[in-house]
Design an enzyme around this catalytic site. Structure first.
Site, PDB file in Angstrom:
ATOM      1  N   TYR A 236     -11.297  -3.709 -10.660  1.00 36.62           N
ATOM      2  CA  TYR A 236     -10.380  -2.582 -10.871  1.00 36.62           C
ATOM      3  C   TYR A 236     -10.724  -2.005 -12.246  1.00 36.62           C
ATOM      4  CZ  TYR A 236      -7.388  -4.141  -6.990  1.00 36.62           C
ATOM      5  OH  TYR A 236      -6.895  -4.486  -5.748  1.00 36.62           O
ATOM      6  N   PRO A 327      -2.057   2.451  -2.869  1.00 35.55           N
ATOM      7  CA  PRO A 327      -2.888   1.309  -2.468  1.00 35.55           C
ATOM      8  C   PRO A 327      -3.312   0.365  -3.600  1.00 35.55           C
ATOM      9  CG  PRO A 327      -4.134   3.368  -2.339  1.00 35.55           C
ATOM     10  CD  PRO A 327      -2.714   3.740  -2.622  1.00 35.55           C
TER      11      PRO A 327
HETATM   12  P1  FAD Z   1       0.224   1.942  10.896  1.00 35.13           P
HETATM   13  O1  FAD Z   1      -1.004   1.165  10.645  1.00 35.13           O
HETATM   14  O2  FAD Z   1       0.298   3.335  10.391  1.00 35.13           O
HETATM   15  O3  FAD Z   1       0.479   1.926  12.451  1.00 35.13           O
HETATM   16  C1  FAD Z   1       1.427   2.765  13.067  1.00 35.13           C
HETATM   17  C2  FAD Z   1       0.934   3.084  14.480  1.00 35.13           C
HETATM   18  O4  FAD Z   1       1.937   3.836  15.147  1.00 35.13           O
HETATM   19  C3  FAD Z   1      -0.326   3.937  14.460  1.00 35.13           C
HETATM   20  O5  FAD Z   1      -1.314   3.341  15.257  1.00 35.13           O
HETATM   21  C4  FAD Z   1       0.148   5.274  15.002  1.00 35.13           C
HETATM   22  O6  FAD Z   1      -0.868   5.949  15.724  1.00 35.13           O
HETATM   23  C5  FAD Z   1       1.301   4.850  15.882  1.00 35.13           C
HETATM   24  N1  FAD Z   1       2.276   5.903  16.148  1.00 35.13           N
HETATM   25  C6  FAD Z   1       2.721   6.867  15.298  1.00 35.13           C
HETATM   26  N2  FAD Z   1       3.622   7.660  15.896  1.00 35.13           N
HETATM   27  C7  FAD Z   1       3.764   7.176  17.161  1.00 35.13           C
HETATM   28  C8  FAD Z   1       4.550   7.593  18.264  1.00 35.13           C
HETATM   29  N3  FAD Z   1       5.368   8.628  18.164  1.00 35.13           N
HETATM   30  N4  FAD Z   1       4.455   6.897  19.410  1.00 35.13           N
HETATM   31  C9  FAD Z   1       3.626   5.817  19.501  1.00 35.13           C
HETATM   32  N5  FAD Z   1       2.850   5.389  18.490  1.00 35.13           N
HETATM   33  C10 FAD Z   1       2.922   6.068  17.321  1.00 35.13           C
HETATM   34  N6  FAD Z   1      -3.072  -0.293   2.257  1.00 35.13           N
HETATM   35  C11 FAD Z   1      -3.684  -1.101   1.421  1.00 35.13           C
HETATM   36  O7  FAD Z   1      -3.102  -2.148   1.117  1.00 35.13           O
HETATM   37  N7  FAD Z   1      -4.937  -0.791   0.935  1.00 35.13           N
HETATM   38  C12 FAD Z   1      -5.596   0.360   1.301  1.00 35.13           C
HETATM   39  O8  FAD Z   1      -6.709   0.623   0.861  1.00 35.13           O
HETATM   40  C13 FAD Z   1      -4.967   1.245   2.179  1.00 35.13           C
HETATM   41  N8  FAD Z   1      -5.579   2.405   2.582  1.00 35.13           N
HETATM   42  C14 FAD Z   1      -4.898   3.240   3.433  1.00 35.13           C
HETATM   43  C15 FAD Z   1      -5.479   4.443   3.855  1.00 35.13           C
HETATM   44  C16 FAD Z   1      -4.790   5.321   4.702  1.00 35.13           C
HETATM   45  C17 FAD Z   1      -5.425   6.634   5.139  1.00 35.13           C
HETATM   46  C18 FAD Z   1      -3.475   4.991   5.133  1.00 35.13           C
HETATM   47  C19 FAD Z   1      -2.686   5.936   6.033  1.00 35.13           C
HETATM   48  C20 FAD Z   1      -2.915   3.767   4.737  1.00 35.13           C
HETATM   49  C21 FAD Z   1      -3.621   2.893   3.872  1.00 35.13           C
HETATM   50  N9  FAD Z   1      -3.056   1.681   3.481  1.00 35.13           N
HETATM   51  C22 FAD Z   1      -3.695   0.864   2.638  1.00 35.13           C
HETATM   52  C23 FAD Z   1      -1.796   1.224   3.934  1.00 35.13           C
HETATM   53  C24 FAD Z   1      -1.944   0.262   5.119  1.00 35.13           C
HETATM   54  O9  FAD Z   1      -3.065   0.590   5.879  1.00 35.13           O
HETATM   55  C25 FAD Z   1      -0.654   0.377   5.883  1.00 35.13           C
HETATM   56  O10 FAD Z   1       0.371  -0.103   5.033  1.00 35.13           O
HETATM   57  C26 FAD Z   1      -0.644  -0.350   7.214  1.00 35.13           C
HETATM   58  O11 FAD Z   1      -1.492   0.300   8.137  1.00 35.13           O
HETATM   59  C27 FAD Z   1       0.771  -0.406   7.766  1.00 35.13           C
HETATM   60  O12 FAD Z   1       0.756  -0.883   9.080  1.00 35.13           O
HETATM   61  P2  FAD Z   1       1.814  -0.363  10.138  1.00 35.13           P
HETATM   62  O13 FAD Z   1       1.514  -1.096  11.393  1.00 35.13           O
HETATM   63  O14 FAD Z   1       3.161  -0.396   9.556  1.00 35.13           O
HETATM   64  O15 FAD Z   1       1.509   1.201  10.295  1.00 35.13           O
HETATM   65  C1  DHB Z   2      -9.001  -2.562  -0.918  1.00 36.44           C
HETATM   66  C2  DHB Z   2      -7.998  -1.627  -0.955  1.00 36.44           C
HETATM   67  C3  DHB Z   2      -7.063  -1.685  -1.968  1.00 36.44           C
HETATM   68  O1  DHB Z   2      -6.068  -0.796  -2.008  1.00 36.44           O
HETATM   69  C4  DHB Z   2      -7.131  -2.644  -2.939  1.00 36.44           C
HETATM   70  O2  DHB Z   2      -6.203  -2.653  -3.943  1.00 36.44           O
HETATM   71  C5  DHB Z   2      -8.117  -3.574  -2.889  1.00 36.44           C
HETATM   72  C6  DHB Z   2      -9.055  -3.532  -1.866  1.00 36.44           C
HETATM   73  C7  DHB Z   2     -10.005  -2.492   0.165  1.00 36.44           C
HETATM   74  O3  DHB Z   2      -9.937  -1.574   0.975  1.00 36.44           O
HETATM   75  O4  DHB Z   2     -10.888  -3.356   0.201  1.00 36.44           O
END
Ligand code: FAD
Ligand code: DHB
Length: 426
Positions: A236, A327
């Site tokens: 980082y 993130p």
């Molecule tokens: P999600 O993974 O968002 O899953 C929700 C699901 O619900 C999706 O598949 C969606 O298509 C579905 N859905 C939505 N609306 C509907 C509907 N009306 N009907 C049916 N299905 C529906 N976290 C980190 O810790 N590090 C990272 O680097 C990081 N990068 C990220 C990058 C992006 C672009 C995003 C958006 C998030 C990132 N996050 C990251 C956060 C992490 O990925 C999320 O916290 C995690 O995906 C949460 O999981 P979830 O299952 O709650 O939600």
């Molecule tokens: C990654 C993403 C993050 O937000 C982080 O703090 C460390 C690692 C990753 O995508 O590997």
């Protein structure tokens, strides 16, 4: 296709009058099909998929509906770091075969600032606990494969998802299946695992919700590259040009992030510009980032968001549907998994034993961890990023904080125990 719940062996169709908004519509060629399950799960991200698996282990039936295709869900590039408690939970749930073979256990991180790189040793600072680098895409692939192998009701490419009757004992989940037929599923409980843009959180009346929100004046550009990582553990980096993070996916594939303007577009960042910025922000004598062809480039906004309560009647929200963290600190995925671990126990009590206690405590139990992670993610973010337009004092304060975190045992223990997961997941 759907297994019926123990409570309703007759696959009873729902009667009208309690349908979701739009749920009364019928597709031209297909009649509305009425079905029954114990838990209707909206969203097949990590939260929804893991919840349906944890419920199945407890003998509880669920239906998962997802608007995207299976291929899209399995390819979506997101988080990469699993807390120690997340790994243990996946192992206990019988989901860690590939994680144990392919995951990279990391015993610390590097913090870089003012031309110095410092190592924080989590094994020493956080009582032997570590984190594991294993991408969210892999967690999702493992979960989908397992749910389908176990014969789960998991439907991709649905549309028109709606929920209704949340303040009754038989809420209704309705949607249009990929084949165009309108389906209505009567449930005991609905789990809103549909992410930040889903339909479940807005189904809670506004007057009952409190929202805390902060947008940050920067975004992250992430590049997944076919290049061996140039570091053993994540770096980082705080730099006058902005934050940078060196992560990885395997010994052949690196994942790197750059702080960029909040309105930056991927077209503004050709690969040569990305690598030049990464080399500058990570520069140390005798050390360089290893470059390689990009497999994916994406820009992610940075936001803190918490909506309370996480329960309304028979609707329980989990993961990004209820909260978002920036993130920095890698908390989003881990929080989603922690929520559904609590929810699976709460729903066992409620649905198998008629015991409301864990369900009644669900929101408060989850929110205590959510706020800890929200604070940690905000703290890491503001310590490491350059705020556009900030005065020189801000950078001086950030450097003082970074020196403290890398020289005081008390401060480095604080970072380490939050990074590996606080409080430890039961
Ligand atoms: P999600 O993974 O968002 O899953 C929700 C699901 O619900 C999706 O598949 C969606 O298509 C579905 N859905 C939505 N609306 C509907 C509907 N009306 N009907 C049916 N299905 C529906 N976290 C980190 O810790 N590090 C990272 O680097 C990081 N990068 C990220 C990058 C992006 C672009 C995003 C958006 C998030 C990132 N996050 C990251 C956060 C992490 O990925 C999320 O916290 C995690 O995906 C949460 O999981 P979830 O299952 O709650 O939600
Ligand atoms: C990654 C993403 C993050 O937000 C982080 O703090 C460390 C690692 C990753 O995508 O590997």
């Amino acid at each position: 296709m759907f297994r019926t719940s123990v409570r309703d062996p007759h696959n009873q169709a729902v009667t009208g009058g309690r349908r979701a908004g739009g749920g009364g519509q019928r597709m031209k060629e297909h009649a509305t099909a009425g079905m029954r399950t114990q838990v209707g799960i909206v969203g097949a991200g990590p939260a929804g998929l893991l919840l349906s698996h944890l419920l199945a282990l407890r003998g509880i039936d669920s239906v998962v509906v997802e608007i995207r295709s299976r291929a899209y869900c399995e390819a979506r590039q997101r988080a990469g770091v699993l807390e120690d408690g997340t790994v243990r939970l996946l192992r206990e749930a019988g989901l860690a075969d590939r994680l144990d073979r392919e995951g990279l256990e990391h015993g610390g991180i590097h913090l870089q600032f003012a031309g110095e790189r410092h190592h924080l040793d989590f094994r020493d600072l956080a009582g032997g606990r570590t984190v594991t680098v294993y991408a969210q895409t892999e967690v999702v692939r493992d979960l989908i494969a397992r749910r389908l192998a176990d014969g789960a009701a998991l439907e991709f490419e649905v549309s028109g998802t709606a929920v209704a009757g949340l303040d009754t004992d038989t809420p209704l989940l309705s949607y249009t299946a990929a084949d165009g037929s309108r389906r209505e599923v009567t449930c005991d409980v609905i789990a809103g695992c549909d992410g930040f843009h889903g339909i479940c959180r807005p189904a809670i009346p506004d007057r009952l919700r409190t929202v805390w929100e902060r947008d940050y004046p920067y975004a992250w550009l992430g590049i997944l590259a076919e290049a061996p990582p140039a570091t053993d553990e994540l770096i980082y980096a705080h730099h006058p040009d902005g934050f940078a993070l060196h992560s990885m996916r395997s010994m052949q594939v690196s994942k790197l992030y750059l702080q960029v303007d909040p309105d930056a577009r991927a077209e503004d960042w050709p690969q040569a510009r990305i690598w030049e910025a990464l080399q500058r922000r990570f520069a140390l004598p005798g050390w360089a980032v290893r470059e390689g062809p990009a497999l994916d480039v994406a820009i992610t906004p940075m936001r803190s968001f918490v909506s309370t309560p996480m329960r309304y009647g028979r609707l329980f929200l989990a993961g990004d549907a209820a909260h978002i963290v920036p993130p920095t600190g890698a908390k989003g995925l881990n929080l989603a998994i922690a929520d559904v671990a609590v929810l699976a126990d709460a729903l066992s009590g409620l649905l198998l034993r008629g015991d409301h206690r864990l369900a009644d405590g669900y929101s408060d139990t989850c929110l205590s961890r959510v706020w800890r992670s929200t604070h940690f993610s905000w703290w890491m973010t503001t310590m490491l990023h350059r705020t556009p337009g900030a005065d020189p004092m801000e950078a001086a304060l950030q450097l003082s904080q970074l020196r403290y975190v890398t020289s005081s045992r008390a401060a480095s223990v604080t970072l380490a125990e939050n990074y590996v997961g606080y409080p430890p997941l039961r």
